[in-house]
Scaffold this active site. Structure first.
Site, PDB file in Angstrom:
ATOM      1  N   ARG A  67       0.839  -1.265   0.182  1.00 20.67           N
ATOM      2  CA  ARG A  67       0.049  -0.050   0.080  1.00 20.67           C
ATOM      3  C   ARG A  67       0.877   1.187  -0.085  1.00 20.67           C
ATOM      4  O   ARG A  67       1.643   1.482   0.915  1.00 20.67           O
ATOM      5  CB  ARG A  67      -1.010  -0.013   1.314  1.00 20.67           C
ATOM      6  CG  ARG A  67      -2.119  -0.918   1.125  1.00 20.67           C
ATOM      7  CD  ARG A  67      -2.866  -1.033   0.223  1.00 20.67           C
ATOM      8  NE  ARG A  67      -3.983  -1.784  -0.149  1.00 20.67           N
ATOM      9  CZ  ARG A  67      -4.708  -2.023  -1.145  1.00 20.67           C
ATOM     10  NH1 ARG A  67      -4.812  -1.393  -2.316  1.00 20.67           N
ATOM     11  NH2 ARG A  67      -5.839  -2.715  -1.002  1.00 20.67           N
ATOM     12  N   ALA A  79     -10.523  -7.578  -1.449  1.00 24.76           N
ATOM     13  CA  ALA A  79     -11.276  -6.319  -1.784  1.00 24.76           C
ATOM     14  C   ALA A  79     -11.050  -5.647  -3.098  1.00 24.76           C
ATOM     15  O   ALA A  79     -10.114  -5.951  -3.540  1.00 24.76           O
ATOM     16  CB  ALA A  79     -11.279  -5.427  -0.418  1.00 24.76           C
ATOM     17  N   GLU A  96     -14.056 -10.215  -7.359  1.00 24.81           N
ATOM     18  CA  GLU A  96     -12.623  -9.886  -6.407  1.00 24.81           C
ATOM     19  C   GLU A  96     -12.139 -11.018  -6.111  1.00 24.81           C
ATOM     20  O   GLU A  96     -10.817 -11.438  -5.870  1.00 24.81           O
ATOM     21  CB  GLU A  96     -12.788  -8.877  -5.564  1.00 24.81           C
ATOM     22  CG  GLU A  96     -12.999  -7.426  -5.990  1.00 24.81           C
ATOM     23  CD  GLU A  96     -11.892  -7.105  -6.771  1.00 24.81           C
ATOM     24  OE1 GLU A  96     -10.698  -7.272  -6.653  1.00 24.81           O
ATOM     25  OE2 GLU A  96     -11.910  -6.076  -7.725  1.00 24.81           O
ATOM     26  N   GLU A 100      -8.393 -11.967  -6.886  1.00 23.33           N
ATOM     27  CA  GLU A 100      -7.218 -11.909  -5.981  1.00 23.33           C
ATOM     28  C   GLU A 100      -6.931 -13.154  -5.347  1.00 23.33           C
ATOM     29  O   GLU A 100      -5.516 -13.268  -4.864  1.00 23.33           O
ATOM     30  CB  GLU A 100      -7.649 -10.951  -5.004  1.00 23.33           C
ATOM     31  CG  GLU A 100      -7.902  -9.404  -5.604  1.00 23.33           C
ATOM     32  CD  GLU A 100      -8.170  -8.285  -4.444  1.00 23.33           C
ATOM     33  OE1 GLU A 100      -8.212  -8.704  -3.435  1.00 23.33           O
ATOM     34  OE2 GLU A 100      -7.749  -7.263  -4.836  1.00 23.33           O
ATOM     35  N   GLU A 148      -1.778  -5.895  -7.398  1.00 25.58           N
ATOM     36  CA  GLU A 148      -2.313  -7.052  -7.382  1.00 25.58           C
ATOM     37  C   GLU A 148      -1.149  -8.190  -8.079  1.00 25.58           C
ATOM     38  O   GLU A 148      -1.426  -9.334  -7.728  1.00 25.58           O
ATOM     39  CB  GLU A 148      -3.459  -7.108  -8.263  1.00 25.58           C
ATOM     40  CG  GLU A 148      -4.767  -6.477  -7.609  1.00 25.58           C
ATOM     41  CD  GLU A 148      -6.070  -6.598  -8.483  1.00 25.58           C
ATOM     42  OE1 GLU A 148      -5.853  -6.902  -9.854  1.00 25.58           O
ATOM     43  OE2 GLU A 148      -7.077  -6.539  -7.893  1.00 25.58           O
TER      44      GLU A 148
END
Length: 188
Positions: A67, A79, A96, A100, A148
């Site tokens: 992040r 998410a 998602e 993911e 991702e």
């Protein structure tokens, strides 16, 4: 207060879009009930969906994802943004999970929809508990990009996830909210 809980006596007297991008920033001038004016910046951002995915053996799947605002990796629930026109929160949850973690859920239980930070952003997050989580192929044409492409899928025993939260090792709000509300469904 109005029926929707809005304070109708705060009047927006000016509005300017100051930035458009991943998020948009809007500057509004607002007249307060006592006649004073104040300026507020509002970040307009797509709503999001998060899922507490529970495998058949009871483990909860988290992601270790980089992040940029924190300049570090964070453990969090799968998410994503509601950025496809016409997609419902449930459809986003299924998409998602497939993108993911390469899984889907046979059952989604809506836990809550919350405002991420009502003092400065429009973003809301819909949180689900996913049961019957099973492997699936990624959506057609999907290729992981950006953050991702560097995520790590990390399954944890439910008790271990609770302990991580208690020790302050889980700090992501949607993850903490999701685990707190999923707890009674999981016997935690």
């Amino acid at each position: 207060m109005t029926a929707a809980g809005e304070a109708s006596w705060f009047e927006t007297t000016g509005r300017e879009v100051v930035y458009e991008g991943f998020s948009d920033v809007i500057r509004e001038t607002v007249r307060t009930p006592d006649g004073e004016e104040m300026v507020r910046e509002i970040v307009r951002h797509d709503d999001a969906v998060a899922v507490v995915p529970v495998l058949d053996d009871g483990r909860i799947v988290l992601l270790r994802q980089y992040r940029q605002p924190l300049r570090r990796y964070v453990l969090e629930l799968p998410a994503g943004k509601m950025d496809v026109d016409g997609e419902s929160p449930e459809e986003v949850a299924h998409r998602e999970l497939a993108e993911e973690i390469g899984h889907d859920a046979r059952e989604l239980i809506h836990l809550v929809t919350f405002q991420n930070s009502s003092g400065w952003t429009t973003e809301e997050t819909h949180v689900y508990l996913g049961r019957g989580v099973h492997p699936v192929d990624p959506p057609e044409g999907f290729t992981p990009k950006e953050e991702e492409a560097d995520m790590e899928i990390v399954p944890f025993a439910a008790e271990d996830v609770v302990e991580l939260a208690r020790r302050g090792e889980l700090t992501d709000a949607k993850t903490l909210v999701g685990l707190l509300l999923a707890g009674p469904h999981l016997g935690l």
